[in-house]
Design an enzyme around this catalytic site. Sequence first.
Site, PDB file in Angstrom:
ATOM      1  N   ARG A 179       0.838  -1.198   0.000  1.00  6.92           N
ATOM      2  CA  ARG A 179       0.000   0.000   0.000  1.00  6.92           C
ATOM      3  C   ARG A 179       0.871   1.244   0.000  1.00  6.92           C
ATOM      4  O   ARG A 179       2.057   1.211   0.319  1.00  6.92           O
ATOM      5  CB  ARG A 179      -0.944   0.008   1.201  1.00  6.92           C
ATOM      6  N   GLU A 278      -7.213   8.385   7.261  1.00  4.79           N
ATOM      7  CA  GLU A 278      -6.154   9.182   7.884  1.00  4.79           C
ATOM      8  C   GLU A 278      -5.497  10.073   6.834  1.00  4.79           C
ATOM      9  O   GLU A 278      -5.278  11.248   7.053  1.00  4.79           O
ATOM     10  CB  GLU A 278      -5.108   8.280   8.538  1.00  4.79           C
ATOM     11  N   ARG A 282      -5.503   6.250   0.641  1.00  2.00           N
ATOM     12  CA  ARG A 282      -4.694   5.097   1.021  1.00  2.00           C
ATOM     13  C   ARG A 282      -4.976   4.048  -0.053  1.00  2.00           C
ATOM     14  O   ARG A 282      -6.104   3.541  -0.158  1.00  2.00           O
ATOM     15  CB  ARG A 282      -5.107   4.600   2.411  1.00  2.00           C
ATOM     16  N   CYS A 324       1.052  12.011   8.562  1.00  5.09           N
ATOM     17  CA  CYS A 324       1.936  11.510   9.623  1.00  5.09           C
ATOM     18  C   CYS A 324       3.383  11.447   9.141  1.00  5.09           C
ATOM     19  O   CYS A 324       3.652  10.913   8.055  1.00  5.09           O
ATOM     20  CB  CYS A 324       1.485  10.119  10.067  1.00  5.09           C
ATOM     21  N   THR A 326       5.703   9.579   9.915  1.00  3.95           N
ATOM     22  CA  THR A 326       6.211   8.213   9.763  1.00  3.95           C
ATOM     23  C   THR A 326       5.932   7.683   8.360  1.00  3.95           C
ATOM     24  O   THR A 326       6.431   6.628   7.983  1.00  3.95           O
ATOM     25  CB  THR A 326       5.573   7.253  10.791  1.00  3.95           C
ATOM     26  N   ARG A 333       4.340   0.599   2.109  1.00  3.00           N
ATOM     27  CA  ARG A 333       4.480  -0.493   3.080  1.00  3.00           C
ATOM     28  C   ARG A 333       4.099  -1.793   2.383  1.00  3.00           C
ATOM     29  O   ARG A 333       2.948  -1.971   1.974  1.00  3.00           O
ATOM     30  CB  ARG A 333       3.601  -0.278   4.313  1.00  3.00           C
ATOM     31  N   ARG A 362       5.524  -7.587  13.363  1.00  3.30           N
ATOM     32  CA  ARG A 362       4.362  -7.328  14.218  1.00  3.30           C
ATOM     33  C   ARG A 362       3.612  -8.620  14.464  1.00  3.30           C
ATOM     34  O   ARG A 362       3.814  -9.613  13.770  1.00  3.30           O
ATOM     35  CB  ARG A 362       3.409  -6.326  13.546  1.00  3.30           C
ATOM     36  N   GLU A 367       0.331  -4.081  14.944  1.00  5.06           N
ATOM     37  CA  GLU A 367       1.159  -3.533  16.011  1.00  5.06           C
ATOM     38  C   GLU A 367       0.544  -3.768  17.383  1.00  5.06           C
ATOM     39  O   GLU A 367      -0.662  -3.694  17.559  1.00  5.06           O
ATOM     40  CB  GLU A 367       1.350  -2.022  15.788  1.00  5.06           C
TER      41      GLU A 367
END
Length: 409
Positions: A179, A278, A282, A324, A326, A333, A362, A367
């Site tokens: 993604r 978010e 995405r 974000c 990060t 990812r 993870r 997570e």
Amino acid sequence: MFSLWYAALTWREIREYFCREREAVGEGEGGSGVAAPAAQPPAKGDTPAGEETMVDAAVLEKLEAGFAKLAASDSKSLLKKYLTKEVFDNLKTKKTPSFGSTLLDVIQSGLENHDSGVGIYAPDAEAYAVFADLFDPIIEDYHGGFKKTDKHPPKDWGDVDTLGNLDPAGEYIISTRVRCGRSMQGYPFNPCLTEAQYKEMEDKVSSTLSGLEAELKGQFYPLTGMTKEVQQKLIDDHFLFKEGDRFLQAANACRFWPTGRGIYHNDAKTFLVWCNEEDHLRIISMQMGGDLGQVYRRLVTAVNDIEKRIPFSHDDRLGFLTFCPTNLGTTVRASVHIKVPKLAADKAKLEEVAGKYNLQVRGTRGEHTEAEGGVYDISNKRRMGLTEYDAVKEMNDGIAELIKLESSL
């Protein structure tokens, strides 16, 4: 004495008032529903004169109270680590020029949630430059040494045909997913979006995705007015996303919910797009089994197609920009759910291989969860300072090594 939570809530109400005022007078939309000019980070030193005298006294009071509580806490967040008194004093009176975002908008989530891992978000693209004294060291820490003098390489998906099936026999890999996140150029991020902008963005995304063809062809489902039948169908497919968690809520990222939010998936349910969850977008490619090559090629085809119709927010130094820190640079990812029960019994060996290939390990459900039956969610960790292809290839090589080890034990 008011609690920090109450103070932050009051600030959200104040901010929503000003956002409604901005929407009412057409500020940022040209008064006609047209998006504001592209908000790319200005170069350091380009801060408009007077920017440091515009922050409201109530905001400064909340910042001072929040900083004091954070400093006295046992928080392990990157926010606490890098928000020194000197940095705080330097940034507390600054605002972004186009959308007026303050340091409070950037750090509010970390002030309310001392258990945050990172604790900051970018309310708009300009925040990465205006509040660089805080963002840069956090980005360097999280992204493995990406220094403020470094420059993210240009987009490069590489030779998509060099990636194949990591587990042809289907013994280890349960599913594969790749993604990326994208922000639509000309719009701020969630905290600064008006209700009209949310609706406008949803319309643009819906019409763009409706033009996808071949295996990407599918349907867009707006969250607003969604029937119970459609809702249940998306829940059953594990596609439906919910309103943001407490970290996103505190960052003021869930305003006007569910307006402007939606989900698109293709007929085969191997391609999915979340609109205004978010990030603005995405974009996800996934399927059962270990054919990383097929999953990657599908994502690349989709992103390239969408990009022809919707310009994405991009910075020459940081790469693709999202809410974000990060999730900058490639924003890619690539992950697998993989069953390695023998390595699960030798966690040190698993972590050793993961470290060698910069993989993130993870639990089965993501997570902060445990591995169930030796099944892990393993993905690439690095997203900045390397190309999209290299980020995915790193995961490819690491997973291949893990399978080789598991089969030899």
